[in-house]
Design a protein around this motif. Structure first.
Motif, short mmCIF file in Angstrom:
data_model
loop_
_atom_site.label_atom_id
_atom_site.label_comp_id
_atom_site.label_asym_id
_atom_site.label_seq_id
_atom_site.Cartn_x
_atom_site.Cartn_y
_atom_site.Cartn_z
N GLN A 1 0.82 -1.21 0.00
CA GLN A 1 0.00 0.00 0.00
C GLN A 1 0.86 1.27 0.00
N HIS A 2 2.18 1.12 0.00
CA HIS A 2 3.05 2.27 0.19
C HIS A 2 3.03 3.20 -1.01
N SER A 3 3.04 4.49 -0.74
CA SER A 3 2.97 5.49 -1.81
C SER A 3 4.22 5.52 -2.68
N CYS A 4 5.38 5.07 -2.15
CA CYS A 4 6.61 5.15 -2.93
C CYS A 4 6.63 4.15 -4.08
N LEU A 5 5.64 3.26 -4.16
CA LEU A 5 5.61 2.28 -5.24
C LEU A 5 5.28 2.92 -6.59
N SER A 6 5.03 4.22 -6.59
CA SER A 6 4.91 4.92 -7.87
C SER A 6 6.26 5.01 -8.56
N ASP A 7 7.33 4.80 -7.80
CA ASP A 7 8.69 4.76 -8.35
C ASP A 7 8.98 3.35 -8.87
N GLU A 8 9.38 3.25 -10.14
CA GLU A 8 9.62 1.94 -10.75
C GLU A 8 10.69 1.15 -10.00
N LEU A 9 11.75 1.84 -9.54
CA LEU A 9 12.82 1.14 -8.82
C LEU A 9 12.32 0.56 -7.51
N GLU A 10 11.44 1.28 -6.83
CA GLU A 10 10.88 0.77 -5.58
C GLU A 10 9.95 -0.42 -5.85
N ARG A 11 9.20 -0.35 -6.95
CA ARG A 11 8.36 -1.50 -7.32
C ARG A 11 9.22 -2.73 -7.59
N ARG A 12 10.35 -2.49 -8.28
CA ARG A 12 11.25 -3.60 -8.57
C ARG A 12 11.85 -4.16 -7.28
N ALA A 13 12.15 -3.28 -6.33
CA ALA A 13 12.69 -3.73 -5.05
C ALA A 13 11.67 -4.57 -4.30
N LEU A 14 10.39 -4.18 -4.38
CA LEU A 14 9.35 -4.96 -3.71
C LEU A 14 9.19 -6.34 -4.36
N LEU A 15 9.25 -6.39 -5.69
CA LEU A 15 9.15 -7.68 -6.38
C LEU A 15 10.34 -8.58 -6.03
N ASN A 16 11.53 -8.00 -5.96
CA ASN A 16 12.71 -8.77 -5.56
C ASN A 16 12.57 -9.28 -4.13
N LEU A 17 12.00 -8.44 -3.26
CA LEU A 17 11.77 -8.87 -1.88
C LEU A 17 10.80 -10.05 -1.85
N LYS A 18 9.76 -9.98 -2.65
CA LYS A 18 8.78 -11.08 -2.72
C LYS A 18 9.46 -12.37 -3.16
N THR A 19 10.29 -12.27 -4.20
CA THR A 19 11.00 -13.46 -4.69
C THR A 19 11.93 -14.02 -3.62
N THR A 20 12.63 -13.13 -2.92
CA THR A 20 13.55 -13.57 -1.86
C THR A 20 12.80 -14.29 -0.76
N LEU A 21 11.68 -13.72 -0.32
CA LEU A 21 10.89 -14.36 0.74
C LEU A 21 10.38 -15.74 0.29
N GLU A 22 9.93 -15.83 -0.95
CA GLU A 22 9.44 -17.12 -1.45
C GLU A 22 10.56 -18.14 -1.51
N ASP A 23 11.75 -17.73 -1.96
CA ASP A 23 12.87 -18.65 -2.08
C ASP A 23 13.36 -19.15 -0.72
N CYS A 24 13.24 -18.30 0.31
CA CYS A 24 13.80 -18.64 1.63
C CYS A 24 12.73 -18.96 2.66
N TRP A 25 11.47 -19.13 2.22
CA TRP A 25 10.36 -19.23 3.17
C TRP A 25 10.54 -20.38 4.16
N ASP A 26 11.02 -21.53 3.68
CA ASP A 26 11.15 -22.68 4.57
C ASP A 26 12.22 -22.47 5.63
N LEU A 27 13.14 -21.54 5.40
CA LEU A 27 14.22 -21.30 6.37
C LEU A 27 13.82 -20.25 7.41
N LEU A 28 12.84 -19.42 7.09
CA LEU A 28 12.57 -18.25 7.92
C LEU A 28 11.78 -18.55 9.18
#
Length: 889
Positions: free
Chosen positions: A362-389
């Motif tokens: 819901q964050h307003s900074c997601l209007s920035d493409e780089l921040e959107r990309r950072a959020l998608l990378n975070l999602k991928t990281t969490l999915e890849d490491c979910w069983d360890l967390l």
């Protein structure tokens, strides 16, 4: 493996494609694609290969080996230690180092080898590189062009050489030989940037003709960008990093869910992490009045309202400000709670992470493409490491890894000044400026440090430091061919703290001349801005109904600084809500004690004991406890010190009361008086006189002060000490009694400097200073200080308790009595002058000395000159002025 037509670093793609279009004299390219070597390698990675996951597994293994270490036992839990081990493991993969060749001469080296053996099976990106090399053996690169840009190390150079062996065509960036070279220096980096910007303008270089190469982009990047922007020079930096707001918010959310606290909530508020506009009032309220999560989770804030119900210390304005603060905070609180409460619930760790991520979406900074990309990378990281967390230690390691990630920003340089750094080569331009070429920043340090330093690497088959340095310096050669017209070397001779820097030796040799200072134009002309209102505006602000209202202290503010009076009394600006126990509240409590004790015991008020004093003070301090519960220790300390101070003060006041016929008649005497009418405007004063004493047909004024203060004739004539004498005039008018005097009564026990002995010069003997001598000094510090209007037998029997009295042969006389009528005329003339100047709209920014010390408006006025000395505004014809600060009695 599909290979693009052009291989180059991403920041060069646009530049090279446009050059290719221009070369072919076309408007566009068809069937042409650009890529990177690292992108080709990553394309060979399998879906289950993930560097972040490998790093997380490595950290967990290293952390679990604590019992196997003695030298590094305390370090195995530190993320930085993990990073060094992982980095060296990857270095081993790049250069085919084996565990067997690592040194084991010390216990520490043996432990490092053991720790490295725990992660030897983790491939990171090594497997995808091997697959790429296998594919390379079957590929033909003859139709592919490559502009390498910066080749980081010898390992990357080997990869490039193998591709060249398969036909890859290397196409270097366009270079040139500069016709001229210049060598400049500046006192600091700011002046260096100013010099570069002014040179570009002075010599009329077009932006697209200029390149600035930063030797230290992290230190100087934002500075150079901001200076060029101020000169309105269009510029773009080809590559730089900045923190990701999304990742910082995620870190703050996770910290809050794992260890809920007010401090953790405040951190998320400071980052503006919620889809709610957080006001400064809300942050201030939480900081000041909310001390536990239970209070924070309440739907309605009522602390201030309940604390003020029985509060008699704060004035109306202070109470209104605090209630307004609570109302503003409540408005934000109602919007924030639906987002905040789910983060505070005790749920499984996986659910906490889900909630944090969903809130980030819901964050307003997601209007920035780089921040959107950072959020998608975070999602991928969490999915890849979910069983360890599910392991708290794993999450700690992951958050430490995320804290290191930055947003990679690359800007288009076409038509603008190109800002780059040593490791991002660009095609040559007519003018190039090598910026910040000091020994700290150029050519740069390639030596390994930390646990695996150069001494450690010498024991392995790693390329030698000399070979690596030779490769590095060859890469830097692009700098010296980056300008076709002029190449400028520049450095700062020091930093802002005054530490000196030397120019890099390599640059000094290349320049072959001595550096000269950047020619700077520094035309900072200050003009004293005239603050003036039109008479109509002044009337609407100050005398809307032809009445000038105010307190005496506010009118003193005008004579101290007219502009401060305009801001405070004209625009009615204030510094905001009360945040702590201040001097005004302490003074109010002291006034209250004297008032209540006089009401109870009359002239014997100074004889009250400690128990009676505590009984009066405790309710007031309880009010402070109720309002500021987090400041209990501080408030208790203030109470203890106040009781000690008042005990000593009352001893002095008791002696004064025994030696005077004057007795307290009025306390906290409230008045509202029309003092005079001038120019069609009535001056109406409102205030409170601390104490009025009477004796037969005479009266005197006592004004309690928190520190020693004297009545200065020069300050009176300058309008800086109106209060005490105005009180006297009003008391005489109201009570129809004769004025005996007006005095300041200090409530502070001053520090007295007394010598243990003195030298008798006539007899050349050292004489001890007895108790009577220093008791006399102590008594003198508690004298009433002010002006006496007439000889009065009952004022002070022995002439020691009121300043300005003498006692000869049992007769007490006033040394320099003041004429009340003259004093009254002087004060009324000052109020008439005040009214005249305000009616004319005079609100100059022209403070007297000392006016700025405690002014609330310093950030607004931006004073650029020294305050003036007080000057007499009235009474100048009366002869020689008394110096400021002198008392005349």
């Amino acid at each position: 493996m599909k290979i693009p037509n052009l291989l180059a670093p991403g920041y060069l793609h646009s530049v090279l494609i446009k050059a290719k279009i221009k070369e072919q004299n076309s408007r566009f390219l068809t069937h042409y694609a650009a890529g990177t070597v690292s992108g080709l390698i990553r394309a060979e990675a399998l879906k289950n290969e993930n560097e972040t996951r490998d790093s997380l597994i490595a950290s967990l293994r290293i952390q679990g080996a604590e019992d196997r270490c003695r030298v590094y036992r305390r370090m195995v839990r530190y993320p930085d230690f993990h990073r060094q081990l992982i980095a060296f493991h990857r270095l081993m993969q790049d250069y085919s180092l084996t565990l067997e060749e690592l040194p084991e001469m010390t216990e520490g080296q043996r432990e490092l080898k053991t720790l490295l053996s725990l992660i030897r099976d983790l491939p990171f990106s090594h497997n995808s590189e091997i697959r790429f090399l296998n594919e390379l053996a079957t590929q033909d690169f003859s139709g592919i062009e490559c502009t390498p840009g910066w080749v980081e190390d010898l390992h990357q150079q080997r990869l490039l050489d193998q591709m060249r062996a398969r036909g890859l065509r290397i196409r270097p960036l366009p270079s040139a030989q500069p016709r001229t070279k210049r060598f400049y220096k500046a006192l600091n980096s700011r002046q260096e940037a100013e010099g570069a910007a002014q040179l570009i303008l002075r010599e009329e270089w077009k932006p697209e003709e200029v390149m600035i190469i930063l030797c230290d982009s992290q230190r100087d990047g934002s500075l150079v960008r901001s200076v060029l922007a101020r000169y309105q020079l269009p510029a773009a930096q080809v590559s730089y990093q900045k923190p990701s707001k999304i990742l910082r918010c995620f870190d703050a959310f996770v910290a809050l869910t794992r260890a809920p606290s007010i401090e953790a909530v405040l951190k998320t508020l400071q980052l503006k992490a919620y889809p709610v506009l957080i006001s400064e009032a809300y942050v201030q309220y939480l900081t000041q009045f909310v001390f536990d999560l239970n209070s924070l989770c309440e739907p309605v804030f009522t602390h201030v309202q309940r604390a003020l119900e029985t509060n008699t210390l704060l004035n109306t304005i202070e109470k209104e400000n605090l209630l307004r603060l609570e109302a503003q905070a409540q408005s934000v609180h109602e919007q924030l709670l639906p987002w905040l409460l789910p983060l505070l619930e005790d749920v499984p760790l996986s659910e906490k992470l889900n909630r944090c991520y969903e809130l980030l979406r819901q964050h307003s900074c997601l209007s920035d493409e780089l921040e959107r990309r950072a959020l998608l990378n975070l999602k991928t990281t969490l999915e890849d490491c979910w069983d360890l967390l599910e392991q708290p230690e794993a999450l700690d390691m992951l958050m430490a890894q995320l804290a290191q990630k930055k947003l990679e920003i690359s800007e288009e340089v076409d038509g603008r000044i190109a800002i780059t750094d040593l490791k991002h080569p660009l095609p040559a331009r007519p003018l190039t400026i090598l910026f910040g070429a000091d020994q700290n920043s150029f050519p740069g340090n390639i030596a390994y440090a930390g646990i695996f330093d150069e001494d450690y690497l010498k024991t392995t088959s790693m390329p030698s430091q000399a070979d690596r340095y030779d490769h590095y310096t060859k890469q830097l050669e692009w700098i010296y061919t980056s300008a076709s017209h002029c190449l400028i070397y520049s450095y700062a001779a020091g930093n802002y703290e005054g530490k000196s820097w030397d120019v890099a030796f390599e640059i000094e040799q290349r320049a072959a001349s001595r550096a000269v200072l950047w020619p700077l134009v520094q035309n900072e002309v200050y003009s004293d801005q005239r603050h003036q209102l039109t008479p109509e505006t002044a009337r609407r602000l100050f005398t809307p109904d032809h009445v000038l209202r105010g307190s005496i202290s506010s009118f003193e503010t005008y004579f101290q600084c007219p502009y401060a009076y305009f801001l405070k009394s004209g625009l009615r600006l204030s510094k905001g809500s009360l945040t702590t126990v201040n001097a005004a509240i302490v003074g109010t409590i002291q006034h209250a004690l004297l008032e209540q004790s006089i009401q109870t015991w009359g002239k014997d008020y100074a004889k009250l004991n400690e128990t009676e004093m505590a009984a009066i003070l405790s309710p007031y301090f309880q009010q402070l406890h109720n309002l500021f519960p987090d400041q209990q220790a501080e408030i208790d300390q203030i109470q203890q010190r106040m009781q000690l101070n008042l005990t000593q003060l009352l001893e002095a006041l008791a002696a004064m009361e025994e030696n005077t016929s004057f007795a307290p008649a009025y306390q906290e005497y409230r008045f509202e008086e029309d003092l005079l009418e001038t120019g069609g405007i009535t001056v109406r004063l409102k205030g409170i006189i601390d104490r009025i004493d009477t004796c037969l047909g005479d009266l005197r004024i006592l004004d309690y002060k928190s520190s020693a203060k004297t009545l200065s004739e020069s300050k009176v004539k300058a309008g800086l000490q109106l209060q005490l004498l105005t009180y006297l005039i009003i008391a005489v008018r109201k009570l129809k009694l004769n004025p005996a005097g007006a005095y300041y009564c200090s409530l502070k026990n001053e520090t007295i400097s007394v010598s243990e002995a003195s030298l008798n010069g006539r007899r050349m003997e050292i004489e001890d200073v007895g108790r009577d001598a220093w008791m006399s000094e102590l008594q003198s510090s508690h004298q009433l200080k002010g002006w006496t209007m007439k000889d009065c037998d009952g004022l002070d029997y022995d002439g020691t308790h009121v300043q300005g009295l003498t006692c000869k042969e049992g007769q007490v006389k006033v040394r320099s009595p003041k004429d009340f009528e003259s004093v009254q005329a002087l004060i009324l003339e000052l109020y008439a002058l005040l009214t005249e100047q305000l009616s004319a709209g005079r609100i100059e920014l022209d403070p007297v000395e000392g006016a700025c010390l405690f002014c609330d408006f310093k950030p607004v006025c931006r004073l650029r000159k020294a305050p003036k000395k007080p000057v007499a505004l009235v009474g100048k014809e009366e002869g020689k002025e008394v110096q400021d600060g002198d008392s005349v009695e």
